[in-house]
Scaffold this active site. Structure first.
Site, mmCIF file in Angstrom:
data_model
loop_
_atom_site.group_PDB
_atom_site.id
_atom_site.type_symbol
_atom_site.label_atom_id
_atom_site.label_comp_id
_atom_site.label_asym_id
_atom_site.label_seq_id
_atom_site.Cartn_x
_atom_site.Cartn_y
_atom_site.Cartn_z
ATOM 1 N N HIS A 31 0.832 -1.212 0.000
ATOM 2 C CA HIS A 31 0.000 0.000 0.000
ATOM 3 C C HIS A 31 0.864 1.259 0.000
ATOM 4 O O HIS A 31 2.061 1.217 0.282
ATOM 5 C CB HIS A 31 -0.961 0.027 1.198
ATOM 6 C CG HIS A 31 -0.294 0.004 2.542
ATOM 7 N ND1 HIS A 31 -0.095 -1.148 3.248
ATOM 8 C CD2 HIS A 31 0.218 1.009 3.315
ATOM 9 C CE1 HIS A 31 0.493 -0.859 4.408
ATOM 10 N NE2 HIS A 31 0.711 0.434 4.471
ATOM 11 N N HIS A 39 4.142 7.028 3.752
ATOM 12 C CA HIS A 39 5.066 5.907 3.556
ATOM 13 C C HIS A 39 4.611 4.983 2.436
ATOM 14 O O HIS A 39 3.459 4.999 2.022
ATOM 15 C CB HIS A 39 5.256 5.105 4.854
ATOM 16 C CG HIS A 39 4.034 4.395 5.369
ATOM 17 N ND1 HIS A 39 3.173 4.952 6.272
ATOM 18 C CD2 HIS A 39 3.543 3.164 5.124
ATOM 19 C CE1 HIS A 39 2.199 4.095 6.558
ATOM 20 N NE2 HIS A 39 2.395 2.994 5.865
ATOM 21 N N GLU A 68 7.709 0.850 4.915
ATOM 22 C CA GLU A 68 7.198 -0.170 5.824
ATOM 23 C C GLU A 68 7.378 -1.539 5.166
ATOM 24 O O GLU A 68 7.181 -1.681 3.955
ATOM 25 C CB GLU A 68 5.707 0.091 6.068
ATOM 26 C CG GLU A 68 5.001 -0.956 6.909
ATOM 27 C CD GLU A 68 3.487 -0.724 6.985
ATOM 28 O OE1 GLU A 68 2.983 0.252 6.376
ATOM 29 O OE2 GLU A 68 2.806 -1.515 7.638
HETATM 30 CO CO CO Z 1 1.242 1.249 6.270
#
Ligand code: CO
Length: 136
Positions: free
Chosen positions: A7, A78, A128
């Protein structure tokens, strides 16, 4: 191994307004919302296969996303890479000198395991790593 762009997370000052923008204007489906207590965020997921947009907002008006919004206003927060073996990926990247925001992966949204690479290690981008719940 990194297997997907899981994502892209966008920090938003008004979660409801941002959800409406993505649902009504960009016609993405709302996959759901979740309070991610560990990250002190409230998140909304808008799947756009093979990835998704994740809107994030401070939970209970505190935490790192609140600091981010105060400093920069909303923005891309992020990128998240999906991993099929997060421990191995963390070990490999640590060996290459990457710095992480925590020592070990911890629970994230959807009961996944997550860890963040320090932006200083990746040209200013917060990355991440996420291993989905059904893969750990
Ligand atoms: Co995230």
């Amino acid at each position: 191994m990194i297997t997907a762009l899981d994502h892209i997370a966008i920090a938003v000052p008004d979660l409801q307004k941002a959800i409406e923008r993505f649902v009504e204007d960009f016609q993405l489906p709302l996959g759901g919302t979740e309070d991610v207590v560990e990250a002190k965020t409230k998140a909304a997921f808008l799947p756009l296969p093979p990835t998704s947009i994740e809107l994030i907002h401070p939970l209970n008006d505190e935490g790192p996303v609140k600091t981010y919004l105060e400093k920069r206003g909303g923005g891309i927060h992020h990128l998240c890479f999906r991993s099929d073996d997060i421990e191995a990926d963390v070990a490999r990247l640590k060996e290459k000198g990457y710095q992480f925001l925590s020592d070990a992966p911890s629970p994230g949204a959807h009961n996944s395991l997550v860890i963040f690479i320090h932006p200083k290690s990746a040209d200013g981008v917060l990355i991440e790593l996420n291993q989905p719940a059904d893969e750990h």
